[in-house]
Design a protein around this motif. Structure first.
Motif, PDB file in Angstrom:
ATOM      1  N   SER A  34      -0.528  11.324   2.114  1.00 17.24           N
ATOM      2  CA  SER A  34       0.067  10.342   1.219  1.00 17.24           C
ATOM      3  C   SER A  34      -0.196   8.947   1.767  1.00 17.24           C
ATOM      4  O   SER A  34      -0.004   8.680   2.951  1.00 17.24           O
ATOM      5  CB  SER A  34       1.570  10.587   1.100  1.00 17.24           C
ATOM      6  OG  SER A  34       2.158   9.588   0.315  1.00 17.24           O
ATOM      7  N   ALA A  35      -0.634   8.056   0.916  1.00 16.22           N
ATOM      8  CA  ALA A  35      -0.946   6.695   1.343  1.00 16.22           C
ATOM      9  C   ALA A  35       0.288   5.799   1.272  1.00 16.22           C
ATOM     10  O   ALA A  35       0.202   4.625   1.594  1.00 16.22           O
ATOM     11  CB  ALA A  35      -2.053   6.126   0.471  1.00 16.22           C
ATOM     12  N   GLU A  36       1.405   6.361   0.876  1.00 11.03           N
ATOM     13  CA  GLU A  36       2.606   5.556   0.709  1.00 11.03           C
ATOM     14  C   GLU A  36       3.246   5.260   2.061  1.00 11.03           C
ATOM     15  O   GLU A  36       3.418   6.143   2.895  1.00 11.03           O
ATOM     16  CB  GLU A  36       3.594   6.295  -0.190  1.00 11.03           C
ATOM     17  CG  GLU A  36       4.721   5.435  -0.649  1.00 11.03           C
ATOM     18  CD  GLU A  36       5.469   6.084  -1.790  1.00 11.03           C
ATOM     19  OE1 GLU A  36       6.450   5.495  -2.220  1.00 11.03           O
ATOM     20  OE2 GLU A  36       5.071   7.161  -2.232  1.00 11.03           O
ATOM     21  N   LYS A  37       3.595   4.018   2.280  1.00  7.92           N
ATOM     22  CA  LYS A  37       4.172   3.584   3.544  1.00  7.92           C
ATOM     23  C   LYS A  37       5.674   3.872   3.556  1.00  7.92           C
ATOM     24  O   LYS A  37       6.370   3.648   2.575  1.00  7.92           O
ATOM     25  CB  LYS A  37       3.912   2.086   3.716  1.00  7.92           C
ATOM     26  CG  LYS A  37       4.339   1.535   5.031  1.00  7.92           C
ATOM     27  CD  LYS A  37       3.968   0.060   5.144  1.00  7.92           C
ATOM     28  CE  LYS A  37       4.464  -0.518   6.441  1.00  7.92           C
ATOM     29  NZ  LYS A  37       4.209  -1.954   6.510  1.00  7.92           N
ATOM     30  N   LEU A  46      17.944   3.792   7.169  1.00 11.91           N
ATOM     31  CA  LEU A  46      17.399   4.914   6.413  1.00 11.91           C
ATOM     32  C   LEU A  46      15.911   4.707   6.184  1.00 11.91           C
ATOM     33  O   LEU A  46      15.480   3.633   5.788  1.00 11.91           O
ATOM     34  CB  LEU A  46      18.127   5.042   5.071  1.00 11.91           C
ATOM     35  CG  LEU A  46      17.655   6.141   4.134  1.00 11.91           C
ATOM     36  CD1 LEU A  46      18.018   7.504   4.717  1.00 11.91           C
ATOM     37  CD2 LEU A  46      18.285   5.976   2.767  1.00 11.91           C
ATOM     38  N   HIS A  47      15.097   5.728   6.445  1.00  5.21           N
ATOM     39  CA  HIS A  47      13.653   5.659   6.215  1.00  5.21           C
ATOM     40  C   HIS A  47      13.352   6.145   4.807  1.00  5.21           C
ATOM     41  O   HIS A  47      13.698   7.268   4.451  1.00  5.21           O
ATOM     42  CB  HIS A  47      12.907   6.515   7.246  1.00  5.21           C
ATOM     43  CG  HIS A  47      12.910   5.902   8.604  1.00  5.21           C
ATOM     44  ND1 HIS A  47      13.973   6.042   9.467  1.00  5.21           N
ATOM     45  CD2 HIS A  47      11.992   5.130   9.225  1.00  5.21           C
ATOM     46  CE1 HIS A  47      13.697   5.392  10.575  1.00  5.21           C
ATOM     47  NE2 HIS A  47      12.513   4.829  10.459  1.00  5.21           N
ATOM     48  N   ILE A  48      12.722   5.281   4.010  1.00  2.00           N
ATOM     49  CA  ILE A  48      12.429   5.576   2.613  1.00  2.00           C
ATOM     50  C   ILE A  48      11.044   5.052   2.256  1.00  2.00           C
ATOM     51  O   ILE A  48      10.521   4.167   2.935  1.00  2.00           O
ATOM     52  CB  ILE A  48      13.487   4.953   1.674  1.00  2.00           C
ATOM     53  CG1 ILE A  48      13.702   3.475   1.999  1.00  2.00           C
ATOM     54  CG2 ILE A  48      14.783   5.698   1.718  1.00  2.00           C
ATOM     55  CD1 ILE A  48      14.680   2.780   1.101  1.00  2.00           C
ATOM     56  N   PRO A  49      10.428   5.594   1.184  1.00  2.00           N
ATOM     57  CA  PRO A  49       9.134   5.055   0.740  1.00  2.00           C
ATOM     58  C   PRO A  49       9.274   3.590   0.328  1.00  2.00           C
ATOM     59  O   PRO A  49      10.301   3.168  -0.207  1.00  2.00           O
ATOM     60  CB  PRO A  49       8.769   5.924  -0.457  1.00  2.00           C
ATOM     61  CG  PRO A  49       9.571   7.167  -0.298  1.00  2.00           C
ATOM     62  CD  PRO A  49      10.821   6.764   0.420  1.00  2.00           C
ATOM     63  N   GLU A  50       8.228   2.834   0.581  1.00  2.00           N
ATOM     64  CA  GLU A  50       8.271   1.390   0.328  1.00  2.00           C
ATOM     65  C   GLU A  50       8.521   1.058  -1.145  1.00  2.00           C
ATOM     66  O   GLU A  50       9.163   0.053  -1.454  1.00  2.00           O
ATOM     67  CB  GLU A  50       6.964   0.761   0.795  1.00  2.00           C
ATOM     68  CG  GLU A  50       6.997  -0.748   0.827  1.00  2.00           C
ATOM     69  CD  GLU A  50       5.750  -1.330   1.464  1.00  2.00           C
ATOM     70  OE1 GLU A  50       5.875  -2.395   2.077  1.00  2.00           O
ATOM     71  OE2 GLU A  50       4.669  -0.730   1.326  1.00  2.00           O
ATOM     72  N   ASN A  51       8.059   1.910  -2.060  1.00  3.81           N
ATOM     73  CA  ASN A  51       8.252   1.603  -3.476  1.00  3.81           C
ATOM     74  C   ASN A  51       9.693   1.827  -3.933  1.00  3.81           C
ATOM     75  O   ASN A  51      10.040   1.490  -5.052  1.00  3.81           O
ATOM     76  CB  ASN A  51       7.282   2.410  -4.340  1.00  3.81           C
ATOM     77  CG  ASN A  51       7.598   3.889  -4.347  1.00  3.81           C
ATOM     78  OD1 ASN A  51       8.311   4.391  -3.487  1.00  3.81           O
ATOM     79  ND2 ASN A  51       7.061   4.588  -5.308  1.00  3.81           N
ATOM     80  N   GLU A  52      10.557   2.375  -3.084  1.00  4.73           N
ATOM     81  CA  GLU A  52      11.960   2.592  -3.435  1.00  4.73           C
ATOM     82  C   GLU A  52      12.872   1.605  -2.719  1.00  4.73           C
ATOM     83  O   GLU A  52      14.054   1.868  -2.522  1.00  4.73           O
ATOM     84  CB  GLU A  52      12.363   4.023  -3.092  1.00  4.73           C
ATOM     85  CG  GLU A  52      11.614   5.065  -3.881  1.00  4.73           C
ATOM     86  CD  GLU A  52      12.026   6.482  -3.528  1.00  4.73           C
ATOM     87  OE1 GLU A  52      13.075   6.655  -2.873  1.00  4.73           O
ATOM     88  OE2 GLU A  52      11.303   7.406  -3.912  1.00  4.73           O
ATOM     89  N   THR A  53      12.339   0.460  -2.320  1.00  2.00           N
ATOM     90  CA  THR A  53      13.118  -0.513  -1.557  1.00  2.00           C
ATOM     91  C   THR A  53      13.265  -1.820  -2.326  1.00  2.00           C
ATOM     92  O   THR A  53      12.599  -2.055  -3.328  1.00  2.00           O
ATOM     93  CB  THR A  53      12.431  -0.823  -0.214  1.00  2.00           C
ATOM     94  OG1 THR A  53      11.151  -1.401  -0.476  1.00  2.00           O
ATOM     95  CG2 THR A  53      12.289   0.416   0.634  1.00  2.00           C
TER      96      THR A  53
END
Length: 70
Positions: A34-37, A46-53
């Motif tokens: 996955s290329a998602e950071k 909390l560690h979450i995908p960048e697009n959910e921030t």
């Protein structure tokens, strides 16, 4: 007539076997990573995908309402 039917059945069996073999080979290919950071919320960690921030004042916040600066 019997030879023709036997030939048709053999061709059909060969087709089914090859189709399953090709499907099995295609399923064994590794999936691309996955290329998602993944980033950490500045407040709760909390560690979450960048697009959910949410970015506020150059800091990353999760979508939890308690984490947003007042």
């Amino acid at each position: 007539m019997l030879r023709i039917l036997l030939l048709i059945v053999l061709v059909w069996i060969l087709y089914v076997v090859l189709k399953r073999f090709i499907a099995a080979v295609n399923n064994n290919k590794p999936q691309p990573p996955s290329a998602e950071k993944i980033v950490a919320c500045s407040h709760c960690g909390l560690h979450i995908p960048e697009n959910e921030t949410h970015m506020i004042n150059n800091q990353v916040y999760c979508k939890n309402p308690d984490c947003h600066p007042k």
